[in-house]
Scaffold this motif. Structure first.
Motif, mmCIF file in Angstrom:
data_model
loop_
_atom_site.group_PDB
_atom_site.id
_atom_site.type_symbol
_atom_site.label_atom_id
_atom_site.label_comp_id
_atom_site.label_asym_id
_atom_site.label_seq_id
_atom_site.Cartn_x
_atom_site.Cartn_y
_atom_site.Cartn_z
ATOM 1 N N ARG A 26 32.727 52.806 65.699
ATOM 2 C CA ARG A 26 33.884 52.113 65.139
ATOM 3 C C ARG A 26 34.985 53.098 64.745
ATOM 4 O O ARG A 26 36.163 52.860 64.992
ATOM 5 N N LYS A 27 34.609 54.215 64.118
ATOM 6 C CA LYS A 27 35.605 55.208 63.719
ATOM 7 C C LYS A 27 36.222 55.886 64.939
ATOM 8 O O LYS A 27 37.404 56.194 64.928
ATOM 9 N N LEU A 28 35.427 56.078 65.961
ATOM 10 C CA LEU A 28 35.939 56.681 67.181
ATOM 11 C C LEU A 28 36.981 55.775 67.826
ATOM 12 O O LEU A 28 38.055 56.222 68.244
ATOM 13 N N TYR A 29 36.695 54.483 67.876
ATOM 14 C CA TYR A 29 37.650 53.522 68.441
ATOM 15 C C TYR A 29 38.917 53.449 67.590
ATOM 16 O O TYR A 29 40.027 53.418 68.122
ATOM 17 N N ALA A 30 38.768 53.434 66.280
ATOM 18 C CA ALA A 30 39.935 53.393 65.391
ATOM 19 C C ALA A 30 40.805 54.625 65.598
ATOM 20 O O ALA A 30 42.038 54.511 65.681
ATOM 21 N N ARG A 31 40.190 55.789 65.701
ATOM 22 C CA ARG A 31 40.966 57.015 65.914
ATOM 23 C C ARG A 31 41.691 56.954 67.260
ATOM 24 O O ARG A 31 42.852 57.342 67.372
ATOM 25 N N TRP A 32 41.020 56.449 68.287
ATOM 26 C CA TRP A 32 41.645 56.317 69.601
ATOM 27 C C TRP A 32 42.847 55.377 69.536
ATOM 28 O O TRP A 32 43.897 55.663 70.113
ATOM 29 N N MET A 33 42.707 54.251 68.828
ATOM 30 C CA MET A 33 43.812 53.287 68.717
ATOM 31 C C MET A 33 45.003 53.899 67.969
ATOM 32 O O MET A 33 46.145 53.744 68.390
ATOM 33 N N TYR A 34 44.740 54.594 66.857
ATOM 34 C CA TYR A 34 45.836 55.225 66.111
ATOM 35 C C TYR A 34 46.533 56.285 66.963
ATOM 36 O O TYR A 34 47.760 56.377 66.971
ATOM 37 N N ASP A 35 45.759 57.077 67.674
ATOM 38 C CA ASP A 35 46.352 58.093 68.542
ATOM 39 C C ASP A 35 47.190 57.458 69.648
ATOM 40 O O ASP A 35 48.273 57.938 69.977
ATOM 41 N N TRP A 36 46.688 56.381 70.217
ATOM 42 C CA TRP A 36 47.411 55.688 71.278
ATOM 43 C C TRP A 36 48.735 55.136 70.745
ATOM 44 O O TRP A 36 49.778 55.274 71.375
ATOM 45 N N GLU A 37 48.700 54.498 69.563
ATOM 46 C CA GLU A 37 49.927 53.976 68.952
ATOM 47 C C GLU A 37 50.917 55.091 68.663
ATOM 48 O O GLU A 37 52.118 54.940 68.877
ATOM 49 N N ASP A 38 50.433 56.224 68.177
ATOM 50 C CA ASP A 38 51.315 57.359 67.912
ATOM 51 C C ASP A 38 51.968 57.857 69.195
ATOM 52 O O ASP A 38 53.157 58.191 69.208
ATOM 53 N N ARG A 39 51.194 57.919 70.281
ATOM 54 C CA ARG A 39 51.759 58.359 71.558
ATOM 55 C C ARG A 39 52.831 57.374 72.032
ATOM 56 O O ARG A 39 53.884 57.783 72.513
ATOM 57 N N LEU A 40 52.576 56.082 71.896
ATOM 58 C CA LEU A 40 53.566 55.090 72.306
ATOM 59 C C LEU A 40 54.834 55.200 71.464
ATOM 60 O O LEU A 40 55.946 55.105 71.988
ATOM 61 N N CYS A 41 54.679 55.377 70.173
ATOM 62 C CA CYS A 41 55.846 55.468 69.283
ATOM 63 C C CYS A 41 56.677 56.707 69.567
ATOM 64 O O CYS A 41 57.908 56.652 69.549
ATOM 65 N N SER A 42 56.019 57.815 69.822
ATOM 66 C CA SER A 42 56.776 59.045 70.039
ATOM 67 C C SER A 42 57.433 59.075 71.412
ATOM 68 O O SER A 42 58.388 59.805 71.627
ATOM 69 N N ARG A 43 56.962 58.266 72.341
ATOM 70 C CA ARG A 43 57.521 58.226 73.685
ATOM 71 C C ARG A 43 58.765 57.344 73.766
ATOM 72 O O ARG A 43 59.647 57.587 74.586
ATOM 73 N N ALA A 44 58.851 56.344 72.924
ATOM 74 C CA ALA A 44 59.965 55.399 72.993
ATOM 75 C C ALA A 44 61.261 56.057 72.530
ATOM 76 O O ALA A 44 61.320 56.672 71.484
ATOM 77 N N THR A 45 62.309 55.910 73.331
ATOM 78 C CA THR A 45 63.607 56.494 72.974
ATOM 79 C C THR A 45 64.649 55.422 72.675
ATOM 80 O O THR A 45 65.772 55.755 72.294
#
Length: 78
Positions: free
Chosen positions: A2-21
């Motif tokens: 569960r913690k591994l999945y949560a960390r993956w989701m947070y990392d994915w959201e961070d990547r999406l946010c930092s990519r959007a211009t």
């Protein structure tokens, strides 16, 4: 797992946010315009309540009359 999945989701959201211009920063809105057609808002007008207090009032009223609030009108023409 569960913690591994949560960390993956947070990392994915961070990547999406930092990519959007093309992001637009908007002020926080309570969304009161969506409440105007609720059955409980017709019975409980805003009357000077601030947004937070009014949504709390509508929430309590909706819970107290949940049958009316969540009622689906009968469909005609089928």
């Amino acid at each position: 797992m569960r913690k591994l999945y949560a960390r993956w989701m947070y990392d994915w959201e961070d990547r999406l946010c930092s990519r959007a211009t093309d992001r637009k920063v908007r002020p926080f809105e309570w969304g009161l315009e969506w409440t105007k057609d609720w059955p409980v808002s017709r019975e409980n007008p805003q009357n000077g309540h601030d947004a937070h207090a009014y949504l709390s009032l509508l929430n309590r009223a909706a819970l107290e009359s949940s049958d009316q609030f969540f009622c689906v009108p009968a469909a005609d023409g089928f």
